[in-house]
Design an enzyme around this catalytic site. Structure first.
Site, PDB file in Angstrom:
ATOM      1  N   ALA A  78       0.654  -1.115  -0.038  1.00  0.00           N
ATOM      2  CA  ALA A  78       0.047  -0.102   0.001  1.00  0.00           C
ATOM      3  C   ALA A  78       1.033   1.210  -0.009  1.00  0.00           C
ATOM      4  O   ALA A  78       2.160   1.273   0.335  1.00  0.00           O
ATOM      5  CB  ALA A  78      -0.707  -0.152   1.314  1.00  0.00           C
ATOM      6  N   SER A 130      -9.239 -10.184   2.048  1.00  0.00           N
ATOM      7  CA  SER A 130      -8.627 -10.920   3.328  1.00  0.00           C
ATOM      8  C   SER A 130      -8.543 -12.181   3.535  1.00  0.00           C
ATOM      9  O   SER A 130      -9.251 -12.910   2.661  1.00  0.00           O
ATOM     10  CB  SER A 130      -9.802 -10.448   4.581  1.00  0.00           C
ATOM     11  OG  SER A 130      -9.019 -10.757   5.771  1.00  0.00           O
ATOM     12  N   HIS A 187     -12.424  -4.218   9.108  1.00  0.00           N
ATOM     13  CA  HIS A 187     -12.189  -5.688   9.376  1.00  0.00           C
ATOM     14  C   HIS A 187     -10.989  -5.819   9.834  1.00  0.00           C
ATOM     15  O   HIS A 187     -10.842  -6.673  10.835  1.00  0.00           O
ATOM     16  CB  HIS A 187     -12.231  -6.418   7.950  1.00  0.00           C
ATOM     17  CG  HIS A 187     -11.358  -7.770   7.795  1.00  0.00           C
ATOM     18  ND1 HIS A 187     -10.326  -7.679   7.955  1.00  0.00           N
ATOM     19  CD2 HIS A 187     -12.035  -8.919   8.069  1.00  0.00           C
ATOM     20  CE1 HIS A 187      -9.756  -9.224   8.035  1.00  0.00           C
ATOM     21  NE2 HIS A 187     -10.823  -9.748   8.251  1.00  0.00           N
ATOM     22  N   GLU A 191     -10.209  -7.142  13.599  1.00  0.00           N
ATOM     23  CA  GLU A 191      -8.986  -8.161  13.830  1.00  0.00           C
ATOM     24  C   GLU A 191      -8.044  -7.764  14.879  1.00  0.00           C
ATOM     25  O   GLU A 191      -7.702  -8.658  15.716  1.00  0.00           O
ATOM     26  CB  GLU A 191      -8.287  -8.422  12.492  1.00  0.00           C
ATOM     27  CG  GLU A 191      -7.029  -9.216  12.487  1.00  0.00           C
ATOM     28  CD  GLU A 191      -6.292  -9.091  11.189  1.00  0.00           C
ATOM     29  OE1 GLU A 191      -6.888  -9.218   9.849  1.00  0.00           O
ATOM     30  OE2 GLU A 191      -4.883  -8.839  10.993  1.00  0.00           O
ATOM     31  N   ARG A 289      -0.369  -2.545  21.251  1.00  0.00           N
ATOM     32  CA  ARG A 289       0.851  -2.771  20.696  1.00  0.00           C
ATOM     33  C   ARG A 289       1.817  -1.760  20.733  1.00  0.00           C
ATOM     34  O   ARG A 289       3.119  -2.285  20.747  1.00  0.00           O
ATOM     35  CB  ARG A 289       0.310  -2.787  19.062  1.00  0.00           C
ATOM     36  CG  ARG A 289      -0.500  -3.972  18.757  1.00  0.00           C
ATOM     37  CD  ARG A 289      -0.603  -4.419  17.287  1.00  0.00           C
ATOM     38  NE  ARG A 289      -1.477  -5.330  16.781  1.00  0.00           N
ATOM     39  CZ  ARG A 289      -1.951  -6.020  15.629  1.00  0.00           C
ATOM     40  NH1 ARG A 289      -1.018  -5.538  14.737  1.00  0.00           N
ATOM     41  NH2 ARG A 289      -2.730  -6.684  15.475  1.00  0.00           N
ATOM     42  N   HIS A 452     -18.728  28.535  26.825  1.00  0.00           N
ATOM     43  CA  HIS A 452     -19.241  27.669  25.579  1.00  0.00           C
ATOM     44  C   HIS A 452     -20.740  27.163  25.613  1.00  0.00           C
ATOM     45  O   HIS A 452     -21.048  26.625  24.548  1.00  0.00           O
ATOM     46  CB  HIS A 452     -18.432  26.393  25.791  1.00  0.00           C
ATOM     47  CG  HIS A 452     -16.952  26.688  25.411  1.00  0.00           C
ATOM     48  ND1 HIS A 452     -16.344  27.241  24.304  1.00  0.00           N
ATOM     49  CD2 HIS A 452     -15.810  26.400  26.298  1.00  0.00           C
ATOM     50  CE1 HIS A 452     -14.959  27.387  24.122  1.00  0.00           C
ATOM     51  NE2 HIS A 452     -14.757  27.013  25.452  1.00  0.00           N
TER      52      HIS A 452
HETATM   53  C1  6PG Z   1      -6.006 -10.186   6.114  1.00  0.00           C
HETATM   54  C2  6PG Z   1      -5.227  -9.489   6.998  1.00  0.00           C
HETATM   55  C3  6PG Z   1      -3.857  -8.649   6.413  1.00  0.00           C
HETATM   56  C4  6PG Z   1      -2.741  -8.726   7.318  1.00  0.00           C
HETATM   57  C5  6PG Z   1      -2.806  -7.524   8.152  1.00  0.00           C
HETATM   58  C6  6PG Z   1      -1.780  -7.577   9.026  1.00  0.00           C
HETATM   59  O1  6PG Z   1      -7.074  -9.748   6.296  1.00  0.00           O
HETATM   60  O2  6PG Z   1      -5.705 -11.131   5.296  1.00  0.00           O
HETATM   61  O3  6PG Z   1      -5.665  -8.381   7.728  1.00  0.00           O
HETATM   62  O4  6PG Z   1      -4.479  -7.776   5.585  1.00  0.00           O
HETATM   63  O5  6PG Z   1      -2.175  -9.648   7.654  1.00  0.00           O
HETATM   64  O6  6PG Z   1      -3.047  -6.489   7.821  1.00  0.00           O
HETATM   65  O7  6PG Z   1      -1.803  -6.173   9.943  1.00  0.00           O
HETATM   66  P1  6PG Z   1      -0.825  -5.965  10.687  1.00  0.00           P
HETATM   67  O8  6PG Z   1       0.619  -6.171  10.217  1.00  0.00           O
HETATM   68  O9  6PG Z   1      -1.109  -4.678  10.997  1.00  0.00           O
HETATM   69  O10 6PG Z   1      -1.167  -6.714  12.023  1.00  0.00           O
END
Ligand code: 6PG
Length: 478
Positions: A78, A130, A187, A191, A289, A452
């Site tokens: 990207a 994904s 998504h 995750e 993280r 305000h």
């Molecule tokens: C997917 C995952 C993929 C990727 C992540 C990891 O849907 O297949 O989400 O896109 O493994 O982007 O993201 P990070 O490196 O930010 O944890």
């Protein structure tokens, strides 16, 4: 010259190569291309026999190999690399050809590229994909955004190569311009939250309940038979069960405890802040993280900062049940927040997202695939959803685990184990279910120091108190 290929894929790292192979295996002829031709040669050497592939070594040869209107999937990192590929290919294309960015692009970039390419007579699809390497090869979840008529040109391919659940493809048209990449971004944010919640559950099992790693692996395996059944729970059991190939003991004990990220979780949180949507679980996951990455500081702090040490003395069976409930309830909150965010973005951008359809295409192929998503799909099938937390199925599930959720968080706090995603999810739940909150004080303070103004519960209009002067209340909008 042999017959032209039906579709092209440029960018032959694992995701691109696997996507090309998936399309090829499903019967379409595919021209493949990579910036460095060695990768193309390698691809052809490995996979040429699998399907009707044409290896091409220059952009001109690649474009020339494709039937019109050309359909080109771009699968590169990207950001700038996507613009680089577009700039390279666009001048070689003809009106109506379709460029398809199937990487993890940020949706504002997709909106910009869509407008720029349309201006040049080309068509552009921003497609979320994904499922990781295996999904790309065997059936991912696909989230296509762009114009419906451009999507119609590739719909058959995409729906065929996608994962299928109960005969339904995990691919459907999402919406205009950046909508597909937006949904993929959310998504990924979900995750992050899912992974963080699982990690907190693991920490509690290990450091509060005192379970061994193999016992924890077994517990996740058991959980995967119930309501928590999901890809991420399944692979958690596998990761924890893995023995260190270079020594004794579990592999997890030698993996450095610093979580990395590529940015999609952060984008989700940044966008939620823009929209004003409370997205606490995902955002805590991003921050967790970041905190994990401060290894040197944490090591130094561990020697000087006071606090309780985990006692590992809790009643295991009861605590395990509680953690399972806490995980489920927190997960409901994380998804509820993600769906609220998509609803808000849809409204703002005029995308008209069908959120039930998004739950449907996430049921298979993608990283967050889970039994849970069937319930979300059903909720949207049943009618308008204001917030997933108020849908009877989820409302009752959370209510039945409510006490357990609080016990787990109490135990974690008492024993000094940080569970930010569990805690912030409960805080959201408690804040959301409260008719009368304390924010009136925020308004009072803002009025005091900045005039305000505030609104009253018992009358129309805006008001201000002349605090330092005579203390009188005045109406400001009359
Ligand atoms: C997917 C995952 C993929 C990727 C992540 C990891 O849907 O297949 O989400 O896109 O493994 O982007 O993201 P990070 O490196 O930010 O944890």
């Amino acid at each position: 010259m042999s017959e032209k290929s039906q579709i092209g894929v440029t960018g032959l790292a694992v995701m691109g190569a696997n996507l090309a192979r998936n399309i090829g295996r499903n019967g379409w002829s595919v021209a493949v291309h990579n910036r460095s031709p060695e990768k193309t040669r390698h691809f052809m050497a490995e996979y040429a026999s699998e399907a009707d592939f044409t290896g091409t070594e220059s952009s001109e040869e690649f474009v020339e190999a494709l039937a019109r209107p050309r359909k080109i999937i771009i699968m590169v990192k990207a950001g700038a690399p996507v613009d680089g590929v577009i700039e390279e290919l666009a001048p070689l294309l003809d009106d109506g050809d379709i460029l398809i960015d199937a990487g993890n692009s940020h949706f504002p970039d997709t909106k910009r590229r869509t407008a720029e390419l349309e201006e040049r007579g080309l068509r552009f699809l921003g497609v979320g994909v994904s499922g990781g390497e295996e999904g790309a090869l065997l059936g991912p979840s696909i989230m296509p955004g762009g114009t419906r008529e451009a999507y119609a040109e590739v719909e058959e391919i995409f729906t065929k190569i996608a994962a299928q659940v109960d005969g339904t493809p995990c691919c459907t048209f999402v919406g205009p311009d950046g909508a597909g990449h937006y949904v993929k971004m959310v998504h990924n944010g979900i995750e992050y939250a899912d992974i963080q919640l699982i990690t907190e559950a693991y920490d509690l099992m290990r450091n509060v309940a005192g379970l061994t790693v193999p016992e924890i692996a077994k517990t996740f395996e058991e959980w995967n038979e119930g309501d928590l059944e999901s890809f991420l729970i399944e692979i958690t059991a596998k990761v924890l069960a893995k023995q260190d190939p270079q020594g004794d003991g579990p592999l997890i004990d030698v993996i450095v405890d610093q979580a990395e990220q590529k940015g999609t979780g952060r984008w989700t949180s940044e966008d939620a802040l823009e929209l004003g949507v409370p997205l606490t679980a995902i955002t805590e996951a991003v921050f967790a993280r970041a905190l994990s990455s401060l290894k040197d500081e944490r090591t130094a702090a561990s020697k000087i900062l006071a606090g309780p040490e985990p006692a590992k003395t809790e009643d295991r069976r009861e605590l395990l049940d509680d953690i399972q409930h806490a995980l489920y309830a927190s997960k409901v909150v994380a998804y509820a927040q993600g769906f609220q965010q998509m609803a808000a973005a849809s409204e703002k951008e005029g995308w008209d997202l069908d959120l039930g359809a998004m739950a449907t295409i996430w049921r298979g192929g993608c990283i967050i695939r889970a039994r849970f998503l069937d319930r979300i799909k059903e909720a949207y099938d049943d009618g308008e959803v204001v917030n997933l937390l108020t849908v009877p199925y989820f409302r009752d599930a959370v209510a039945s685990g409510d006490a357990a959720w609080r016990r787990v968080i109490n135990a974690a706090v008492d024993q000094g184990v940080a569970v930010p995603a569990f805690t912030s999810s409960l805080a959201y739940y408690d804040g959301y279910r409260r008719e009368h909150g304390p924010a009136g004080l925020i308004q009072g303070l803002r009025d005091y120091f900045g005039a305000h103004t505030y609104r009253r519960t018992d009358a129309e209009g805006s008001y201000h108190v002349r605090w330092p002067q005579d203390g009188a209340e005045v109406r400001t909008d009359a």
